[in-house]
Motif scaffolding. Structure first.
Motif, PDB file in Angstrom:
ATOM      1  N   ALA A 112     123.433  -2.090  -7.115  1.00  0.00           N
ATOM      2  CA  ALA A 112     124.668  -1.533  -6.569  1.00  0.00           C
ATOM      3  C   ALA A 112     124.435  -0.819  -5.235  1.00  0.00           C
ATOM      4  CB  ALA A 112     125.281  -0.556  -7.565  1.00  0.00           C
ATOM      5  N   ARG A 113     123.197  -0.920  -4.717  1.00  0.00           N
ATOM      6  CA  ARG A 113     122.832  -0.315  -3.436  1.00  0.00           C
ATOM      7  C   ARG A 113     122.872   1.213  -3.465  1.00  0.00           C
ATOM      8  NH1 ARG A 113     119.773  -3.908  -0.962  1.00  0.00           N
ATOM      9  NH2 ARG A 113     120.775  -5.947  -0.862  1.00  0.00           N
ATOM     10  N   ASP A 114     122.689   1.794  -4.633  1.00  0.00           N
ATOM     11  CA  ASP A 114     122.552   3.249  -4.748  1.00  0.00           C
ATOM     12  C   ASP A 114     121.058   3.564  -4.773  1.00  0.00           C
ATOM     13  OD1 ASP A 114     122.720   5.935  -5.237  1.00  0.00           O
ATOM     14  OD2 ASP A 114     123.497   5.741  -7.294  1.00  0.00           O
ATOM     15  N   ASP A 115     120.406   3.486  -3.606  1.00  0.00           N
ATOM     16  CA  ASP A 115     118.953   3.623  -3.535  1.00  0.00           C
ATOM     17  C   ASP A 115     118.484   5.019  -3.939  1.00  0.00           C
ATOM     18  OD1 ASP A 115     118.723   0.983  -2.656  1.00  0.00           O
ATOM     19  OD2 ASP A 115     119.024   1.565  -0.563  1.00  0.00           O
ATOM     20  N   ASN A 116     119.185   6.041  -3.475  1.00  0.00           N
ATOM     21  CA  ASN A 116     118.790   7.407  -3.818  1.00  0.00           C
ATOM     22  C   ASN A 116     118.936   7.667  -5.312  1.00  0.00           C
ATOM     23  OD1 ASN A 116     118.170   8.099  -1.157  1.00  0.00           O
ATOM     24  ND2 ASN A 116     120.282   8.691  -0.710  1.00  0.00           N
ATOM     25  N   ARG A 149     110.720  -2.062  -6.460  1.00  0.00           N
ATOM     26  CA  ARG A 149     112.021  -2.669  -6.186  1.00  0.00           C
ATOM     27  C   ARG A 149     112.905  -1.711  -5.386  1.00  0.00           C
ATOM     28  NH1 ARG A 149     113.299  -4.750 -11.178  1.00  0.00           N
ATOM     29  NH2 ARG A 149     113.760  -2.656 -11.881  1.00  0.00           N
ATOM     30  N   THR A 150     112.859  -0.425  -5.750  1.00  0.00           N
ATOM     31  CA  THR A 150     113.677   0.565  -5.054  1.00  0.00           C
ATOM     32  C   THR A 150     113.223   0.721  -3.603  1.00  0.00           C
ATOM     33  OG1 THR A 150     114.030   1.760  -7.138  1.00  0.00           O
ATOM     34  CG2 THR A 150     114.476   2.952  -5.094  1.00  0.00           C
ATOM     35  N   TYR A 151     111.926   0.805  -3.393  1.00  0.00           N
ATOM     36  CA  TYR A 151     111.415   0.981  -2.022  1.00  0.00           C
ATOM     37  C   TYR A 151     111.613  -0.278  -1.176  1.00  0.00           C
ATOM     38  CZ  TYR A 151     109.367   5.521  -3.078  1.00  0.00           C
ATOM     39  OH  TYR A 151     109.201   6.837  -3.393  1.00  0.00           O
ATOM     40  N   MET A 152     111.590  -1.452  -1.811  1.00  0.00           N
ATOM     41  CA  MET A 152     111.889  -2.678  -1.062  1.00  0.00           C
ATOM     42  C   MET A 152     113.329  -2.668  -0.577  1.00  0.00           C
ATOM     43  SD  MET A 152     109.860  -5.620  -3.226  1.00  0.00           S
ATOM     44  CE  MET A 152     110.342  -6.956  -2.148  1.00  0.00           C
ATOM     45  N   ASN A 153     114.253  -2.213  -1.431  1.00  0.00           N
ATOM     46  CA  ASN A 153     115.652  -2.116  -1.016  1.00  0.00           C
ATOM     47  C   ASN A 153     115.825  -1.112   0.118  1.00  0.00           C
ATOM     48  OD1 ASN A 153     116.556  -4.004  -2.804  1.00  0.00           O
ATOM     49  ND2 ASN A 153     117.356  -2.570  -4.294  1.00  0.00           N
ATOM     50  N   MET A 154     114.981  -0.077   0.121  1.00  0.00           N
ATOM     51  CA  MET A 154     115.049   0.940   1.171  1.00  0.00           C
ATOM     52  C   MET A 154     114.264   0.518   2.418  1.00  0.00           C
ATOM     53  SD  MET A 154     114.538   4.252  -1.365  1.00  0.00           S
ATOM     54  CE  MET A 154     114.828   5.516  -0.121  1.00  0.00           C
ATOM     55  N   GLU A 155     113.657  -0.708   2.365  1.00  0.00           N
ATOM     56  CA  GLU A 155     112.878  -1.271   3.464  1.00  0.00           C
ATOM     57  C   GLU A 155     111.677  -0.398   3.822  1.00  0.00           C
ATOM     58  OE1 GLU A 155     115.331  -2.361   6.760  1.00  0.00           O
ATOM     59  OE2 GLU A 155     116.618  -3.659   5.556  1.00  0.00           O
ATOM     60  N   LEU A 156     111.061   0.176   2.770  1.00  0.00           N
ATOM     61  CA  LEU A 156     109.825   0.952   2.922  1.00  0.00           C
ATOM     62  C   LEU A 156     108.700   0.100   2.329  1.00  0.00           C
ATOM     63  CD1 LEU A 156     111.189   4.477   1.899  1.00  0.00           C
ATOM     64  CD2 LEU A 156     110.755   3.619   4.220  1.00  0.00           C
ATOM     65  N   SER A 157     108.248  -0.868   3.112  1.00  0.00           N
ATOM     66  CA  SER A 157     107.326  -1.887   2.599  1.00  0.00           C
ATOM     67  C   SER A 157     105.993  -1.304   2.164  1.00  0.00           C
ATOM     68  CB  SER A 157     107.093  -2.957   3.680  1.00  0.00           C
ATOM     69  OG  SER A 157     108.295  -3.602   3.999  1.00  0.00           O
ATOM     70  N   ASN A 158     105.462  -0.323   2.899  1.00  0.00           N
ATOM     71  CA  ASN A 158     104.153   0.244   2.550  1.00  0.00           C
ATOM     72  C   ASN A 158     104.180   0.891   1.166  1.00  0.00           C
ATOM     73  OD1 ASN A 158     103.019  -0.585   4.962  1.00  0.00           O
ATOM     74  ND2 ASN A 158     103.447   1.346   6.017  1.00  0.00           N
TER      75      ASN A 158
END
Length: 610
Positions: A112-116, A149-158
């Motif tokens: 649902a794009r609720d990353d936080n 999965r959460t960090y990938m959605n946030m585009e934090l690849s490292n």
């Protein structure tokens, strides 16, 4: 082609702009809400949570399994259900179930794009696991996967890569849930810029899915492999993987995924005519499920495609349809928002009710023992109703699928709604007949079981081919196969699609005979004939009814097959006139040939240009 205009990103979405028309790794917001009986069972269970510990354990196990395997629910509704389940397992002091639900809830929050919110949920889950109150170590790699999965959605690849690494480190081959390992491989593959590394890990995921007979993850891995090649401009390889993913999705009857994959194939196709067909197919399969998001996306893609190829009127028409669907989608979203507000309100009422019951139970210890039996009977009744409704729903689905296998979808829907289906006139239908040559002599060389197997093997292939070209199967008569293009929904490409299907059928039979000859086994050879003209179509009879077509066009098509030749596709003058300008085909005139009951008929052989 349009590919240079296409904007892509590794996670399948463009953060700064709407993608043009290549829908890769599309995860649409599905419009279906949780079935009422599922929510009702949660409400009822929560209200009676204190009545029977033994029965609550059975009930909670069934609920957690339903929650973990639900695929088509609305994400926000699932988050609300997750909150209720977390409260239940917290009060029951079941930390492992609490952790499993928390992991699943974070998945829905990410979708649902609720990353936080997803990150907060995973942190709470990890802290509870670290406290040591749950000893099930197989949950640890699932927690790390939720972080990744959460960090990938946030585009934090490292950070995502670090948690994937932890997931592999904590993995043990004795763990029962291999799905986690597949998803770790898939996630790791997409964190690499290097194609070889990406393909390596995605292939590992696919091989594991094959070993586990997991069609869902086979489809996902193949689609991801296609995406990996597509974003690097290697369109031939991309299309190969997308087509493999399409076969698996069709086998699963996952029509929303089928629609998305057709969009993907359209994005890498080099043939404009085929691209238009793929986009139409994307819309068709989305409409089978009534998914407005996918339908709107398919029309939007089609509009851009036709506009970019100077088909301005068609582009405008497609764009207009896209906007109409978008309006419907907006209205559905408003309705869903009200439903979610109501569901949240009911969830809060449930929490208050649980607290109230706890207070009452402290003062009614003696009374409760007398009431347990009554409550237990009510729960048994409630659950039996749930299971009965579930069984009826499954049977209804099976009957609907059976009906759609017998009749075209539009006719099946009309029959279900009105109890009858009216006959219709069609002005331009391409009727095709196939027939195995010297069938009697060849069948004499086979046992009964071998004969049935061979016919079924060929007709199964034909079924797949006509579905691919959106042609309607009419019936089989012994060793003859009859199909028609242009009904029950007429299209501008039905004549061409019917000829292409016939050519592909002949190619299949020729290849199959080559393989059987090499094995020293008998095999069939085939004639195919096609004629285009008007027909009447409808249902005959009241028992064992079937969809059929009538008219002189049918008789002429049968003559085309009778006067055809092995390995070739024979067409009439009417069909030739409609296709003669198509650059894909070459035609061989046969002149006028005497046909029984028809006199002299002009005929042509048609084939692809080499």
């Amino acid at each position: 082609m349009l590919k240079k205009q296409t904007s892509l990103s590794k996670n399948g979405s463009s953060p700064n702009q709407v993608r043009d028309w290549l829908m890769i790794k599309n995860v649409p917001q599905l419009l279906s809400v949780i079935p009422k009986y599922f929510v009702s069972s949660i409400v009822f269970g929560l209200l009676l949570v204190s009545t029977s510990a033994q029965y609550d354990s059975y009930w909670s196990d069934s609920v957690i399994n339903s929650y973990k395997t639900e695929e088509n629910a609305n994400f926000k509704s699932q988050i609300i259900v997750g909150d209720s389940l977390l409260l239940l397992f917290e009060k029951r002091d079941e930390p492992c179930n609490w952790i499993e639900i928390g992991i699943r809830k974070s998945h829905y929050q990410s979708a649902a794009r609720d990353d936080n919110g997803a990150l907060s949920t995973v942190n709470n889950v990890f802290n509870k696991y670290q406290s040591g109150i749950c000893k099930e170590d197989h949950l640890l790699p699932e927690i790390y996967l939720a972080y990744a999965r959460t960090y990938m959605n946030m585009e934090l690849s490292n950070k995502a890569f670090a948690y994937i690494h932890k997931g592999f480190e904590s993995w043990n081959d004795r763990f029962p849930n291999k799905t986690v390992l597949m998803e770790l491989y898939l996630s790791k593959g997409f964190l690499f810029d290097n194609l070889d590394s990406t393909v390596h890990y995605l292939s590992l995921a696919y091989e594991l899915a094959v070993n586990e007979d997991d069609l869902k993850h086979q489809q996902g891995a193949l689609n991801d492999l296609g995406y990996a090649y597509a974003v690097r401009g290697i369109y031939t390889e991309a299309e190969t993987y997308f087509r493999k993913a399409l076969k698996v999705a069709q086998k699963r009857e996952a029509y929303i995924q089928v629609s998305s994959i057709f969009n993907n194939i359209a994005g890498v196709s080099e043939n404009n005519q085929q691209t238009a067909f793929y986009l139409d197919s994307a819309f068709y399969y989305a409409s089978l499920k009534g998914n407005l998001n996918a339908m709107q996306m398919a029309k939007q893609n089609s509009a851009l495609f036709h506009y970019s190829n100077d088909s301005f009127q068609r582009g405008y028409d497609e764009l207009w349809q896209s906007m109409l669907i978008k309006d419907s989608l907006y209205n559905n979203q408003k309705i869903r928002a009200f439903a979610e507000m109501e569901q949240k309100f009911q969830s809060e009422l449930k929490e208050q009710r649980i607290l109230y019951l706890d207070t009452q139970n402290k003062n009614r210890t003696r009374q409760r023992n007398g009431l347990i039996g009554g409550f237990f009977l009510v729960m048994v009744f409630a659950v039996s109703v749930v299971f009965q409704r579930n069984r009826i729903a499954k049977e209804r689905k099976r009957s609907d699928l059976l009906l759609r296998n017998i009749l075209p979808q539009e006719i099946a829907e009309e029959l279900k709604e009105t109890g009858r289906a009216r006959a219709q006139d069609f002005k331009k239908v391409s009727v095709m007949f196939t027939d195995f040559v010297e069938f009697t002599q060849q069948s004499a060389k086979l046992s009964a079981a071998e004969l049935v197997y061979e016919i079924n093997h060929c007709f199964e292939a034909f079924d797949y081919i006509i579905e691919k070209y959106n042609i309607e199967k009419i019936k089989t008569i012994g060793d003859s196969y009859m199909a028609a293009g242009g009904l029950p929904i007429p299209t501008n490409v039905s004549v061409k699609n019917t000829v292409q299907a016939a050519l592909e059928m002949q190619a299949f039979i020729i290849q199959h005979k080559t393989e059987m000859d090499a094995a020293g086994k008998p095999a069939f050879e085939m004639r195919v004939g096609i004629h285009t003209g008007p027909v009447v179509a409808g249902i005959v009879g009241i028992k064992k009814f079937q969809y059929d077509i009538w008219g002189d066009t049918v008789n002429t098509a049968s003559r085309m097959e009778n006067h055809g030749e092995i390995g070739k596709v024979n067409i009439s003058k009417a069909t030739y006139e409609l296709l003669k300008g198509d650059p894909q085909f070459t035609f061989e005139s046969r002149g006028k040939i005497e046909a029984k009951g028809k006199g002299e008929i002009e005929m042509w052989f048609v084939s692809y240009k080499t």
